[in-house]
Design an enzyme around this catalytic site. Structure first.
Site, PDB file in Angstrom:
ATOM      1  N   LYS A  84      -2.571   6.538  -7.432  1.00 49.97           N
ATOM      2  CA  LYS A  84      -3.022   5.461  -6.555  1.00 49.97           C
ATOM      3  C   LYS A  84      -4.562   5.427  -6.577  1.00 49.97           C
ATOM      4  CE  LYS A  84      -1.404   3.634  -2.141  1.00 49.97           C
ATOM      5  NZ  LYS A  84      -0.819   4.006  -0.854  1.00 49.97           N
TER       6      LYS A  84
HETATM    7  O1  G3P Z   1      -0.022   3.158   2.169  1.00 51.57           O
HETATM    8  C1  G3P Z   1      -0.718   2.021   2.453  1.00 51.57           C
HETATM    9  C2  G3P Z   1      -0.290   1.240   3.660  1.00 51.57           C
HETATM   10  O2  G3P Z   1       1.071   0.998   3.660  1.00 51.57           O
HETATM   11  C3  G3P Z   1      -0.888   1.676   4.975  1.00 51.57           C
HETATM   12  O3  G3P Z   1      -0.344   0.991   6.068  1.00 51.57           O
HETATM   13  O4  G3P Z   1      -0.002   0.781   8.495  1.00 51.57           O
HETATM   14  O5  G3P Z   1      -1.924   2.171   7.643  1.00 51.57           O
HETATM   15  O6  G3P Z   1      -1.973  -0.318   7.484  1.00 51.57           O
HETATM   16  P1  G3P Z   1      -1.107   0.904   7.495  1.00 51.57           P
END
Ligand code: G3P
Length: 218
Positions: A84
């Site tokens: 990633k």
């Molecule tokens: O892994 C990336 C993403 O899904 C993070 O989500 O909830 O931290 O905006 P969030």
């Protein structure tokens, strides 16, 4: 559409894997820091639970040389790891290098079609388009997803649009409607996808009738 679990919690991966419908796991530095375990230990354990799944693990350096070193190290841990990479200039350069080496990538922190275009041109395997964080600032995060899916189809790119930062089941439905290739979500949201009150009411009625009649399967 592929379904990924967005977590650094090995127990959640173990439970979700039992359903037989999970295609991979996405982690990020925040999720790994919450796991209470080391980076390599967590990622390799997840890879071993889902050996046929795509497991994303993120580099944390922000200059090209160190990002490359980290990417080569991380990708050496298991065959099913996807590296990633954040969408910054050295990140796009790194995606091109890794793609030429046959190492799969997931470009993260993507919020716009223009960013998705750069990732697709660099040869990203997955492009993580965040939706919840855009909704949080009173915009519609799903707009960029729909436009990026269209871009991938119009130009014949190989990248898959991965809907990330999913906050509720409606985001998953909207990802389906937009034709996204993948949706990643927290474990608790994947559990919520099972739920419908009419399923619970219907099952109770079936079982009550069955039991009242004194029937048996065998
Ligand atoms: O892994 C990336 C993403 O899904 C993070 O989500 O909830 O931290 O905006 P969030």
């Amino acid at each position: 559409m592929k379904l990924f679990v967005d977590t650094g919690d090995i127990e959640e991966v173990r439970q979700a894997a039992q359903w037989g419908i999970v295609d991979g796991v996405t982690t990020n530095p925040t999720l790994i820091s919450k796991s209470g375990k080391g980076f390599k230990e967590t990622v390799t354990a997840i890879c071993d639970i889902l050996p046929h799944g795509d497991i994303s693990a993120e580099v944390v350096a922000t200059n090209y040389d160190d990002m490359l070193k980290e990417a080569l190290e991380i990708s050496s841990w298991r065959e099913n790891i996807v590296v990633k990479v954040p969408l910054i200039e050295p990140g796009i350069r790194l995606v091109r290098t890794l793609s030429e080496k046959g190492i799969r990538t997931n470009v993260t922190l993507v919020f716009s079609v223009s960013q998705a275009l750069l990732a697709a041109k660099a040869g990203a395997t997955y492009i993580s388009n965040f939706v919840g964080r855009v909704d949080d600032i009173s915009d519609d995060g799903m707009n960029a997803v729909a436009a990026s899916v269209e871009m991938i189809h119009n130009y014949g790119f190989d990248s898959e649009i991965l809907v990330a930062s999913v906050r509720h089941p409606l985001h998953v439905v909207q990802a389906v409607e937009a034709g996204a290739h993948v949706s990643t979500m927290p474990f608790k949201i994947m559990q919520m996808l099972f739920k419908h009150p009419l399923t619970d009411i219907g099952l109770k009625r079936f079982l009550d009738d069955w039991n009242a009649a004194g029937l048996k399967v065998m």
